[in-house]
Write a protein that holds these residues in place. Structure first.
Motif, PDB file in Angstrom:
ATOM      1  N   PRO A   1       6.956  -9.948  -1.653  1.00 54.36           N
ATOM      2  CA  PRO A   1       8.168  -8.951  -1.402  1.00 54.36           C
ATOM      3  C   PRO A   1       8.416  -8.938   0.054  1.00 54.36           C
ATOM      4  O   PRO A   1       7.450  -9.422   1.167  1.00 54.36           O
ATOM      5  N   PHE A   2       9.408  -8.778   0.486  1.00 56.75           N
ATOM      6  CA  PHE A   2       9.921  -8.203   1.953  1.00 56.75           C
ATOM      7  C   PHE A   2       9.083  -6.807   2.232  1.00 56.75           C
ATOM      8  O   PHE A   2       9.089  -6.154   1.124  1.00 56.75           O
ATOM      9  N   GLU A   3       8.692  -6.377   3.245  1.00 56.38           N
ATOM     10  CA  GLU A   3       8.065  -5.395   3.614  1.00 56.38           C
ATOM     11  C   GLU A   3       9.078  -4.448   4.474  1.00 56.38           C
ATOM     12  O   GLU A   3       9.590  -4.713   5.507  1.00 56.38           O
ATOM     13  N   TYR A   4       9.143  -3.183   4.183  1.00 57.60           N
ATOM     14  CA  TYR A   4       9.901  -2.164   4.609  1.00 57.60           C
ATOM     15  C   TYR A   4       8.887  -1.191   5.571  1.00 57.60           C
ATOM     16  O   TYR A   4       7.962  -0.551   4.819  1.00 57.60           O
ATOM     17  N   ASN A   5       9.195  -0.964   6.844  1.00 56.75           N
ATOM     18  CA  ASN A   5       8.192  -0.415   7.600  1.00 56.75           C
ATOM     19  C   ASN A   5       8.971   0.604   8.329  1.00 56.75           C
ATOM     20  O   ASN A   5       8.435   1.389   9.260  1.00 56.75           O
ATOM     21  N   GLY A   6       9.967   1.127   7.649  1.00 52.06           N
ATOM     22  CA  GLY A   6      10.887   2.271   8.226  1.00 52.06           C
ATOM     23  C   GLY A   6      11.883   1.883   9.202  1.00 52.06           C
ATOM     24  O   GLY A   6      12.273   0.648   9.631  1.00 52.06           O
TER      25      GLY A   6
ATOM     26  N   TYR B   1      14.895 -10.774  -5.211  1.00 54.12           N
ATOM     27  CA  TYR B   1      13.913 -10.559  -4.396  1.00 54.12           C
ATOM     28  C   TYR B   1      13.110  -9.267  -4.784  1.00 54.12           C
ATOM     29  O   TYR B   1      13.689  -8.553  -5.699  1.00 54.12           O
ATOM     30  N   GLU B   2      12.180  -8.820  -4.019  1.00 50.27           N
ATOM     31  CA  GLU B   2      11.502  -7.629  -3.978  1.00 50.27           C
ATOM     32  C   GLU B   2      11.262  -7.024  -2.703  1.00 50.27           C
ATOM     33  O   GLU B   2      11.199  -7.788  -1.507  1.00 50.27           O
ATOM     34  N   LEU B   3      11.452  -5.820  -2.645  1.00 52.18           N
ATOM     35  CA  LEU B   3      11.169  -4.867  -1.480  1.00 52.18           C
ATOM     36  C   LEU B   3       9.928  -4.083  -1.487  1.00 52.18           C
ATOM     37  O   LEU B   3       9.956  -3.270  -2.260  1.00 52.18           O
ATOM     38  N   HIS B   4       9.064  -4.264  -0.538  1.00 47.66           N
ATOM     39  CA  HIS B   4       7.865  -3.292  -0.706  1.00 47.66           C
ATOM     40  C   HIS B   4       7.749  -2.239   0.212  1.00 47.66           C
ATOM     41  O   HIS B   4       8.261  -2.570   1.577  1.00 47.66           O
ATOM     42  N   PHE B   5       7.522  -1.147  -0.214  1.00 47.00           N
ATOM     43  CA  PHE B   5       7.871   0.111   0.870  1.00 47.00           C
ATOM     44  C   PHE B   5       6.491   0.594   1.543  1.00 47.00           C
ATOM     45  O   PHE B   5       5.458   0.810   0.919  1.00 47.00           O
ATOM     46  N   ASN B   6       6.378   0.227   3.088  1.00 42.16           N
ATOM     47  CA  ASN B   6       5.113   0.842   3.512  1.00 42.16           C
ATOM     48  C   ASN B   6       5.639   2.141   4.309  1.00 42.16           C
ATOM     49  O   ASN B   6       4.535   2.800   4.747  1.00 42.16           O
ATOM     50  N   GLN B   7       6.719   2.655   4.198  1.00 43.12           N
ATOM     51  CA  GLN B   7       7.175   4.018   4.464  1.00 43.12           C
ATOM     52  C   GLN B   7       8.107   4.437   3.532  1.00 43.12           C
ATOM     53  O   GLN B   7       8.840   3.481   2.787  1.00 43.12           O
TER      54      GLN B   7
END
Length: 355
Positions: free
Chosen positions: A73-78, A183-189
């Motif tokens: 997954p792509f990572e979302y960091n805000g 795709y997928e997007l993972h949320f760190n924020q």
């Protein structure tokens, strides 16, 4: 990216001409390990409304992979996230537009420069055959909480600027056909969303209602008549997904519809099939996601033996003289259903014209 020859063009042309759209056929692999060539959809025809393109392909640029080569997954960091991407095409017409969805919800985005406007579609006119055209999706997710992993769907639309003029042309042919990359997007924020003042707003819908109705034999017969496929049965609907659109009650082989200057047009959208498939459907006018003032995409979980129905009134005073209308249903639970081939659907584009 390799080209894949399309062997079933006659079927594709039938689907494009009807008011009934089956979901994509089953492919091997998963969203993580599907090879790049599965994101290509080349076709050749002799029809003026479908000639002009030989191949198209698009994919993320060097996505992160695990040790086995599967996409991560792509990572979302805000804040804003940037995703490098590329597209190529060959043929006389190489105009490609892109739609983006997060967990099935239409996602406004901009491309490249920080001064670019947020919109639901950006269009690229490729200059050279088979040469990769790089760009970057830039957006703040419209949904997502810390710890979530959501589907992220990138959908190309072929020749999106084409619109029948009701003189030489009255339908879309193979124009506005789509090609999907998942795709997928993972949320760190948590996703906070872009400042509302910077986001596009098209509140053209009102009186939105959602319901379900049982599938009758008469309904199956009518669905079969318009699908251009083998007879559609309840057993088939346990494996396939279909959608239909009706405008003031008209559906089927409709390519265009003359509408009033003002008042409303009653829109009915139906989706049915694979039990447990979770879709969010978005209504578009000229590639802009239209809303009821609050909701952009409307969620449906398909159940056995039932049709899910979304009805709304489209405010005609908001429309231009010529308008392209269609509905896109993006699958949310891709990971669960990928191996069964369940995927995104787009209804055939219809011209709504006033003069």
């Amino acid at each position: 990216m390799k080209r894949i020859l399309i062997l079933f063009l006659s079927l594709l042309l039938t689907i494009a001409a009807t008011g009934c759209s089956p979901r994509r056929r089953k492919q091997s692999g998963t969203p993580e390990d599907t090879p790049a060539d599965s994101n290509e959809n080349p076709f050749q025809t002799g029809d003026d409304l479908s000639a002009g393109i030989d191949s198209i392909g698009h994919d993320a640029v060097n996505p992160n992979r695990d040790k086995d080569g599967k996409k991560l997954p792509f990572e979302y960091n805000g804040g804003e996230i940037s995703i490098p991407y590329e597209v190529h095409a060959s043929g006389k017409t190489k105009e490609i537009g892109f739609l983006l969805y997060i967990d099935g919800i239409a996602q406004p985005y901009k491309v490249d420069g920080s001064d670019a406007a947020y919109e639901y579609m950006h269009i690229f006119n490729l200059k050279e055959n088979d040469k990769e055209h790089p760009f970057t999706f830039i957006f703040e997710p419209v949904t997502g909480k810390k710890g979530d992993t959501h589907s992220m769907s990138v959908v190309s639309v072929y020749a999106p600027s084409f619109m029948p003029d009701m003189k030489k042309t009255s339908g879309y042919g193979m124009y506005h056909s789509t090609l999907l990359s998942d795709y997928e997007l993972h949320f760190n924020q948590d996703a906070k969303g872009k400042d509302a003042s910077a986001m596009p707003k098209y509140p053209y819908l009102k009186n939105v209602k959602q319901s379900t109705e049982p599938i009758t034999q008469d309904y199956l017969d009518s669905l079969s008549a318009f699908s251009g496929m083998v007879p559609i049965t309840l057993e088939l609907l346990n494996k396939e997904v279909f959608s239909q659109q009706f405008l003031n009650g008209q559906g089927g082989l409709i390519d265009n519809l003359k509408v009033n200057e003002d008042g409303t047009l009653h829109v009915t959208f139906k989706i049915m099939g694979y039990p447990g498939a979770r879709y969010k459907s978005t209504f578009y006018i000229n590639h802009k996601a239209i809303t009821d003032g609050k909701n952009t995409s409307f969620e449906t979980v398909l159940t056995k033996g039932n049709v899910s129905v979304i009805e709304a009134d489209l405010e005609l005073s908001q429309l231009e003289d010529f308008n392209t209308f269609y509905v896109v249903s993006a699958l949310c639970n891709v990971q669960e259903l990928w191996e069964d081939g369940t995927s995104l659907l787009k209804t055939p584009s219809v011209l709504l014209y006033k003069k």
